[in-house]
Write a protein that holds these residues in place. Sequence first.
Motif, short mmCIF file in Angstrom:
data_model
loop_
_atom_site.label_atom_id
_atom_site.label_comp_id
_atom_site.label_asym_id
_atom_site.label_seq_id
_atom_site.Cartn_x
_atom_site.Cartn_y
_atom_site.Cartn_z
N ARG A 326 12.66 -67.19 -96.35
CA ARG A 326 12.87 -66.98 -94.91
C ARG A 326 13.70 -65.74 -94.62
O ARG A 326 13.71 -65.23 -93.50
CB ARG A 326 13.54 -68.21 -94.29
CG ARG A 326 14.93 -68.50 -94.78
CD ARG A 326 15.54 -69.72 -94.09
NE ARG A 326 16.84 -70.03 -94.68
CZ ARG A 326 17.01 -70.76 -95.77
NH1 ARG A 326 15.95 -71.26 -96.39
NH2 ARG A 326 18.21 -70.99 -96.24
N GLU A 327 14.44 -65.25 -95.65
CA GLU A 327 15.23 -64.03 -95.48
C GLU A 327 14.51 -62.80 -96.02
O GLU A 327 15.06 -61.70 -95.98
CB GLU A 327 16.58 -64.19 -96.19
CG GLU A 327 17.48 -65.25 -95.56
CD GLU A 327 18.80 -65.41 -96.29
OE1 GLU A 327 19.07 -64.60 -97.21
OE2 GLU A 327 19.55 -66.34 -95.95
N LYS A 329 10.89 -62.29 -95.24
CA LYS A 329 9.55 -62.47 -94.71
C LYS A 329 8.72 -61.19 -94.75
O LYS A 329 7.49 -61.24 -94.65
CB LYS A 329 9.63 -63.01 -93.28
CG LYS A 329 10.08 -64.47 -93.22
CD LYS A 329 9.97 -65.05 -91.83
CE LYS A 329 10.34 -66.53 -91.83
NZ LYS A 329 10.21 -67.14 -90.48
N HIS A 365 7.18 -69.83 -89.92
CA HIS A 365 7.61 -70.95 -90.77
C HIS A 365 8.95 -70.64 -91.42
O HIS A 365 9.25 -69.48 -91.75
CB HIS A 365 6.54 -71.19 -91.84
CG HIS A 365 6.70 -72.47 -92.59
ND1 HIS A 365 6.92 -73.69 -91.99
CD2 HIS A 365 6.66 -72.73 -93.94
CE1 HIS A 365 7.01 -74.63 -92.90
NE2 HIS A 365 6.86 -74.08 -94.09
N SER A 366 9.77 -71.68 -91.63
CA SER A 366 11.10 -71.47 -92.23
C SER A 366 11.08 -71.54 -93.76
O SER A 366 12.08 -71.26 -94.41
CB SER A 366 12.09 -72.52 -91.70
OG SER A 366 11.68 -73.83 -92.09
N TRP A 367 9.98 -71.94 -94.37
CA TRP A 367 9.78 -71.96 -95.81
C TRP A 367 10.88 -72.69 -96.58
O TRP A 367 11.58 -72.09 -97.42
CB TRP A 367 9.62 -70.54 -96.36
CG TRP A 367 8.43 -69.86 -95.79
CD1 TRP A 367 8.42 -68.89 -94.83
CD2 TRP A 367 7.05 -70.13 -96.09
NE1 TRP A 367 7.14 -68.53 -94.51
CE2 TRP A 367 6.27 -69.28 -95.26
CE3 TRP A 367 6.40 -71.00 -96.96
CZ2 TRP A 367 4.88 -69.28 -95.30
CZ3 TRP A 367 5.01 -71.00 -96.98
CH2 TRP A 367 4.27 -70.16 -96.16
N ASN A 370 10.27 -72.25 -100.14
CA ASN A 370 10.30 -70.86 -100.58
C ASN A 370 8.98 -70.38 -101.19
O ASN A 370 7.91 -70.81 -100.75
CB ASN A 370 11.49 -70.66 -101.53
CG ASN A 370 12.81 -70.81 -100.81
OD1 ASN A 370 13.14 -70.00 -99.95
ND2 ASN A 370 13.56 -71.86 -101.13
#
Length: 469
Positions: A326-327, A329, A365-367, A370
Amino acid sequence: MRSHEFEKLLLQKILQHIDVGIHVVDADGKTIFYNESMAKLEGIEREKVINRQLLELFPSLNEHTSTLLSVVNTGQKIIDRTQTYLNYKGKKITTINTTIPIKKDKTILGALEIARNVTNIQKLSEQLVDLQAELIGEQEKKVSYYDNKYRFEDLIGYNESFVRAVDIARKARNSNSSVLIYGETGSGKELFAQSIHYDGSRKNKPFIGQNCAALPESLLEGILFGTVKGSFTGAVDRPGLFEQANGGTLLLDEINSMGVSLQAKLLRVLQEGYIRRVGGLKEIPIDVRIIATTNENPIESINKGTIRKDLFYRLNVISINVPPLRERKDDIKLLCAHFIKRFNKLFNKDVWVISQDMMQNFMKHSWPGNVRELENLIEGAMNLIPKDEHVLKNEHFYGFVPSALEDESNYNDIIHSRKPLTEIMESIERKLIQKALDEAGYSISEAARILKIKRQTLQHKIKKYEIPL
């Protein structure tokens, strides 16, 4: 019925139906309590055990090897002792026992034992150790023993934080110093660890990984350091992973899940450069590089007491922080192209791209899982797309809902619901548990940490809500 009689009856019911074995003997070694779980574990009916001498039922034990009789004789409690013995039907079982004396004033009245059945875990762990020994033997004959070798070329991404992590790992590959890799579940910590090994100076030596959350502490100690015959009932001479990894690299995954007492023993090994097998006195020199991983911020782990501060400083010589998806993307399109190329070859498909709508959903999406979650989603879609189609679309990602949309939908459902408050709260709790399990790859220990509840509490709730594992 008087209150104390009711409490006594209630306690007996609880002990009879609890999912761990309970065995109580008196001062003469005669059984006075034996619950259903213990009966199932040892393969004998309760009625045949009550009022019988312990050694009559278990002839493979004696006054020294039986934890119950040892506590009766010494009055000293035993905590988390591994015991392997033959049950009533002659089947070999392994338990982890906590045994405490029952005293009145200074008189020993008997002993109580709580036993957890780890037979299958022990068996699988020993098979894994034996298999790794065989594979390492093949490697010494110049035969590849590790099929899934990852190298730095497999670390895909242009994100600045990710590139910085890769750069540190590259610089660490030819060092012998310990490495601590921090990253969320599914972010690629093992890929970093393997890349450091297989592109480094130890690439022709063994690489062995062990998940520290997968085994109880007493079993993990034997797996890591090996055992000496007779060190505990049923123990055999067996080298541990440190000996097997000699000259190479040992990956200790989820080091924050290792018991603090075992962490102290690990620290001694790292400082002194030799190991002793469990129950042994011989000092065995080892040359093993340690790469440890944690899915929790190590400073938080230190504050919570799950990682010893002295071990952290010993492991954190080289520190690598793998950012969550999410960091980063900005790497999603690149990763998608990489996975599509791989699965095209594997499934004999001809997929070119992911649709713009689906890519927008990916960006929302926040995953929580991961890169592993992204890889699994694409693999699933590649299985569903027909061979004559070339674009992965929404319909191919069956069941996928971007977390932002899912949260909004759940919120609307809740605020418009007219169900009783208890039902609403249970529904929310079930969703949170399911989400945590998905994020943790269905590791109960990891999900419990995410939810910040005890593992036993989570197991109870999983059973309550009938969540499939």
